[in-house]
Design an enzyme around this catalytic site. Structure first.
Site, PDB file in Angstrom:
ATOM      1  N   GLY A 120      16.515  -0.844  -3.847  1.00 35.23           N
ATOM      2  CA  GLY A 120      15.569  -1.750  -4.479  1.00 35.23           C
ATOM      3  C   GLY A 120      14.542  -1.057  -5.355  1.00 35.23           C
ATOM      4  N   CYS A 122      11.544   0.246  -4.624  1.00 36.22           N
ATOM      5  CA  CYS A 122      10.912   1.458  -4.092  1.00 36.22           C
ATOM      6  C   CYS A 122      11.704   2.702  -4.434  1.00 36.22           C
ATOM      7  CB  CYS A 122      10.744   1.335  -2.584  1.00 36.22           C
ATOM      8  SG  CYS A 122      10.085   2.832  -1.814  1.00 36.22           S
ATOM      9  N   SER A 266      -6.460  -1.486 -13.080  1.00 39.37           N
ATOM     10  CA  SER A 266      -6.893  -0.211 -12.488  1.00 39.37           C
ATOM     11  C   SER A 266      -6.655  -0.179 -10.991  1.00 39.37           C
ATOM     12  CB  SER A 266      -8.376   0.028 -12.782  1.00 39.37           C
ATOM     13  OG  SER A 266      -9.192  -0.968 -12.184  1.00 39.37           O
ATOM     14  N   TYR A 268      -3.555   0.406  -7.855  1.00 36.76           N
ATOM     15  CA  TYR A 268      -2.813   1.588  -7.439  1.00 36.76           C
ATOM     16  C   TYR A 268      -1.826   2.069  -8.498  1.00 36.76           C
ATOM     17  CZ  TYR A 268      -4.772   0.159  -3.013  1.00 36.76           C
ATOM     18  OH  TYR A 268      -5.652  -0.194  -2.034  1.00 36.76           O
ATOM     19  N   ILE A 269      -1.086   1.147  -9.101  1.00 39.71           N
ATOM     20  CA  ILE A 269      -0.110   1.551 -10.104  1.00 39.71           C
ATOM     21  C   ILE A 269      -0.814   2.214 -11.277  1.00 39.71           C
ATOM     22  CG2 ILE A 269       1.634   0.748 -11.737  1.00 39.71           C
ATOM     23  CD1 ILE A 269       2.297  -1.504  -9.834  1.00 39.71           C
ATOM     24  N   GLY A 270      -1.859   1.562 -11.768  1.00 41.26           N
ATOM     25  CA  GLY A 270      -2.596   2.113 -12.901  1.00 41.26           C
ATOM     26  C   GLY A 270      -3.202   3.468 -12.599  1.00 41.26           C
ATOM     27  N   ASP A 409       8.137  -8.239  -0.220  1.00 40.16           N
ATOM     28  CA  ASP A 409       7.397  -8.773  -1.353  1.00 40.16           C
ATOM     29  C   ASP A 409       7.695 -10.247  -1.608  1.00 40.16           C
ATOM     30  OD1 ASP A 409       6.609  -6.163  -1.554  1.00 40.16           O
ATOM     31  OD2 ASP A 409       7.289  -5.870  -3.613  1.00 40.16           O
ATOM     32  N   HIS A 545      -6.600  23.564  15.089  1.00 37.98           N
ATOM     33  CA  HIS A 545      -7.600  24.141  14.199  1.00 37.98           C
ATOM     34  C   HIS A 545      -7.038  25.401  13.546  1.00 37.98           C
ATOM     35  CE1 HIS A 545     -11.486  25.436  12.650  1.00 37.98           C
ATOM     36  NE2 HIS A 545     -11.230  26.651  13.158  1.00 37.98           N
TER      37      HIS A 545
END
Length: 599
Positions: A120, A122, A266, A268-270, A409, A545
């Site tokens: 698809g 993605c 503006s 996520y895609i942009g 979607d 750490h």
């Protein structure tokens, strides 16, 4: 890029607490035992090289023959009517693929119908190829930052790149992952039917390709899952020519590098494409309809993101305006003309001439042609398929349509690739008689810029609203990457993390991170929300750490709960039994416009 394929505001959609899964109650009809043996090598290879959705595939192969022993009797006993398949999935993106794998593990006989490419949006036009572009362009940005490298004693000369080589990297990665997904399905005996699908009545699906009488047919299934995904949303007045005015689908091919690129939107895609293009030498102008950049982000995180991702880079912006008219140009010959109109007054305020325009205004569901009317159902005015919290499709009167589900979607609940997969697994659980509701507030999201931005749960603005309405005291804990030894070793101390929680109970409401590898760090918080852990539990976790994970360690230890705490996640969950419906009541309504997406 479209690991977020979703409206930022839609992340507020609430579900009940994550349910646990019991033993499989469905078993798969018998198949040739040689299938698993013949394909064992293929699936072993796929599980090593493919996406996380393949986890658990080896287990399903091992247990397959055991299920087959019980299969025929169980299938015949469950219904007097015979079907070609237990489950047919329309669409094979990440959501359909995840649902298929889980259904096979639950013992179901499965077919997927794919009219385009396995994987698809993605895999082929979103998350996967965009990560390749971001990785390559990120290396260019890093090696050209001589001051950053000099601070670590590293000297570099001239840095150049091959545009076509970067484009090929994205294309080849998508092709590799697509092949891995296909092989993983074939190895498990999932039938891949090629064609565009439409519902042909109760428990029947017809599929085929235009002009191809040799491809297609009609199959029956006890249950059907719609997983048709989405396509880029293009506002009225913007003609797409694929060269000077284009969507993310075209941009991922990286066919040329304009000197000046306007990005409409503006989100996520942009943001991700601005990261790619500016690293490769393009100047960017954002055009945003609302009064601030990055709508839907937590506002404090957005302000820091603006400083790190916009300021200091060749980027300017116009907010509170829309691109009311766009006239395509000719690459290198004639500019693109953009008319900017004030969003509130609708008056023309400016005209821009740029080399190219990327339309990054979100995504719209791909649901045309499903023939939902055959089931007495229909999409809403935005094109989404209405579903309940168990992903069951609802008819025009709001009643459940038996045996039909919709995920990803196409239902508009949360437009993210991994959310689609989670919804698919949830739908299969419900198909198998194990009631399950996905808590969408436990689903993380990320923007893969440099540095990355990630979050899970609600924003501070939403949490403050919830606190006022429900009468609890909101706790906020913050920490900076500047105090993290690993970040400082990388000379990447810019960034912060923020935790939002209930001071009376220790319930985690949201976590937001901007900084080095934020997309990887968010999962400790998202898993805590999914499993109902409280701060009283996780603040005693031990982190290696020096690692970036200590950012979360500091965040959790900096939170303080007022009320006496239960000592374990089990007791905390027991004390909170019955809270899920109350939480669900705080869900925000679905977005009224196509969602801003990203990987």
């Amino acid at each position: 890029m479209f690991a977020i394929v979703g409206a930022p505001q839609q992340r507020l959609a609430l579900g009940a607490k994550q349910a646990t899964s019991g033993p499989a109650s469905f078993v798969r009809p018998a198949q040739a035992a040689t299938n698993a043996k013949r394909n064992a090598y293929n699936i072993a290879d796929a599980t090593q090289h493919c996406v996380p959705a393949l986890a658990g595939v080896r287990r399903s192969i091992v247990s397959r023959q055991t299920r087959q022993v019980r299969a025929a009797a169980a299938t015949q006993a469950s219904s007097g009517e015979k079907f070609d398949y237990d489950l047919v999935i329309i669409g094979c993106g990440v959501g359909g693929h995840g649902a298929a794998l889980h259904a096979v593990e639950c013992g179901l006989k499965v077919a997927v119908i794919e009219g385009h490419d396995v994987g698809g949006t993605c895999v082929n036009r979103g998350c996967v190829p965009s990560k390749a572009l971001l990785a390559a362009s990120g290396r260019v940005r890093e090696m050209r930052d001589k001051a950053h490298l000099a601070a670590m004693g590293v000297q570099v000369g001239a840095v150049d790149f091959d545009r076509q080589g970067i484009a090929n990297h994205a294309r080849d990665l998508a092709s590799t992952i697509q092949g891995n997904l296909r092989r993983s399905l074939e190895a498990l005996g999932v039938d891949i039917l090629v064609g565009a699908a439409k519902l042909a009545g109760n428990q029947r699906v017809r599929y085929g390709l235009p002009g191809r009488v040799d491809v297609g047919g009609e199959v029956s299934a006890r249950d059907i899952i719609i997983a048709t995904g989405s396509v880029p949303f293009v506002p009225p007045g913007i003609p797409i020519d694929g060269k000077t005015v284009f969507t993310s689908d075209h941009a991922l091919k990286l066919e040329w590098l304009p000197s000046w690129l306007a990005i409409i939107g503006s989100g996520y895609i942009g943001l991700e494409f601005s990261d790619v293009y500016t690293a490769l030498g393009t100047e960017v102008t954002f055009i945003e309809a609302v009064d601030n950049l990055m709508p839907g982000f937590d506002r404090e995180i957005a302000r820091l993101a603006q400083r790190l991702l916009i300021q200091g880079r060749p980027i300017d912006y116009h907010t509170g305006v829309i691109a009311s008219k766009v006239t395509p140009g000719v690459p290198g010959v004639k500019p693109v003309v953009i008319e900017l109109t004030d969003f509130k007054t609708k008056q023309l305020v400016d005209t821009l001439e740029v080399d190219a325009v990327l339309v990054a205004t979100g995504r719209a569901p791909y649901t045309n042609g499903l023939n939902l009317a055959a089931l007495g159902a229909a999409t809403d005015r935005r094109g989404f398929v209405p579903v309940n919290d168990k992903m069951q499709v609802l008819d025009t009167k709001g009643a459940v349509v038996p045996h039909v589900y919709c995920i990803g979607d196409a239902n508009g609940k949360y437009m993210l690739a991994h959310a689609a997969s989670a919804q698919g697994i949830s739908a299969v659980e419900n198909i198998c008689g194990r009631p399950h509701v996905l808590n969408h507030l436990s689903v993380p999201a990320a923007c893969f810029t440099h540095p990355e931005v990630s979050f899970v749960g609600v924003t501070q603005e939403k949490a403050e609203e919830m606190a006022r309405e429900q009468g609890f005291k909101l706790g906020i804990s913050k920490t900076s990457f500047k105090g993290n030894s690993k970040a400082l070793a990388e000379k990447e101390g810019d960034g912060m993390a923020k935790l939002l929680y209930r001071k009376d109970s220790g319930e985690i409401l949201g976590v937001h991170i901007i900084g080095l590898h934020a997309a990887d760090l968010i999962h400790e918080a998202s898993n805590a929300i999914a499993t109902g852990q409280r701060l009283q539990d996780i603040k005693f976790n031990v982190h290696a750490h020096p690692t970036l994970s200590e950012v979360l360690d500091e965040l959790f230890k900096g939170a303080h709960v007022d009320a006496p705490a239960a000592s374990s996640s089990a007791s905390a969950a027991a004390a909170d039994k019955g809270r899920a419906p109350a939480a669900a009541a705080t869900a925000a309504p679905a977005a009224k416009k196509p969602a801003v997406a990203a990987a």
